[in-house]
Design an enzyme around this catalytic site. Sequence first.
Site, PDB file in Angstrom:
ATOM      1  N   ASP A  60       0.663  -1.163  -0.128  1.00  0.00           N
ATOM      2  CA  ASP A  60      -0.131   0.164   0.006  1.00  0.00           C
ATOM      3  C   ASP A  60       0.911   1.084   0.006  1.00  0.00           C
ATOM      4  O   ASP A  60       0.409   2.494   0.509  1.00  0.00           O
ATOM      5  CB  ASP A  60      -0.929  -0.133   1.163  1.00  0.00           C
ATOM      6  CG  ASP A  60      -1.984  -0.816   1.218  1.00  0.00           C
ATOM      7  OD1 ASP A  60      -2.253  -1.592   0.025  1.00  0.00           O
ATOM      8  OD2 ASP A  60      -2.721  -1.177   2.043  1.00  0.00           O
ATOM      9  N   LYS A 170      -5.678  -6.044  -4.163  1.00  0.00           N
ATOM     10  CA  LYS A 170      -6.490  -6.312  -3.422  1.00  0.00           C
ATOM     11  C   LYS A 170      -7.805  -5.620  -2.986  1.00  0.00           C
ATOM     12  O   LYS A 170      -7.538  -4.312  -3.237  1.00  0.00           O
ATOM     13  CB  LYS A 170      -5.610  -6.355  -2.017  1.00  0.00           C
ATOM     14  CG  LYS A 170      -5.028  -5.218  -1.244  1.00  0.00           C
ATOM     15  CD  LYS A 170      -4.151  -6.000   0.051  1.00  0.00           C
ATOM     16  CE  LYS A 170      -3.658  -4.601   0.655  1.00  0.00           C
ATOM     17  NZ  LYS A 170      -4.505  -3.406   1.134  1.00  0.00           N
ATOM     18  N   CYS A 203      -3.210  -3.411   6.829  1.00  0.00           N
ATOM     19  CA  CYS A 203      -3.174  -4.336   5.781  1.00  0.00           C
ATOM     20  C   CYS A 203      -2.047  -5.180   5.901  1.00  0.00           C
ATOM     21  O   CYS A 203      -2.035  -6.355   5.464  1.00  0.00           O
ATOM     22  CB  CYS A 203      -3.278  -3.556   4.604  1.00  0.00           C
ATOM     23  SG  CYS A 203      -4.701  -2.764   3.999  1.00  0.00           S
TER      24      CYS A 203
END
Length: 265
Positions: A60, A170, A203
């Site tokens: 991310d 994702k 995450c």
Amino acid sequence: MKKTPGTPVAYGPHPDNAWHQHYGVTSLLRPARTPTPLLFTSDQGNLELDIGASALVVVDMQNDFCHPEGWFAQKGASMQATRRPIPRLRRLLPAWRAAGGRVIWLNWGIRADRLNLPPVVHFVGKRSASGVGYGEHSPIDHGPALVQGTWGAEVISELKIEPADIHVYKHRLSGFWDNELDSILRAQGITSLLFAGINTDRCVFSSLQDAAFLGYDCVLLRDACSTPSPAYVSRAVHFLVAQCHGFVATAAALNTALTSMQQES
């Protein structure tokens, strides 16, 4: 060019996982690969892994989370926190690649219509009628938040992407849910995963935890991860990783080991 019976043909996603056809014989034998061992220190003692069977998973590090005009920044999140892994990764990534390690960019990348996001994901991204949720436009408009192919879903420009790197999108906190990550890793012969990126407690931890449940060797690089959450939250994650899911180490220690290995070669 037309293939002749004596022309070798390979079928597979990686040289270590491929069939070969030559002179009319289709061989299902995989080549025996010599490990590339790397020894480095962790919080729990010395660790050794096979670089050729390992991947660095960067989670991310995207414009919508790390850029001062991204979705997170416009919500008031600390850019000091989300940008903290950048210098560590800028040093680690070239050394890791030079040693033969693979890099996985594991990023949020939702459908534009958001049809596969359940109510809880819609809610935590928006929180109120006036909030800006997944796939919606912020006041400083760089496009819909975290939609595949848009500015917000791109990796920040400070981190260089190489052609051989692998990208996986994702749409949950965990990178192993309802997508192809597990299949890609297994097809590449990867058994050990090193995790970096943001957010440590969301995450990164969710993906590491699921990876451990699936049988991967997991290492959390704590100095190459960050989160705007209070410091005690990260300490709890480090404790849980060490107790239940694998190992906690640092990008600094990994980089030192990689430098030493390259000097000896």
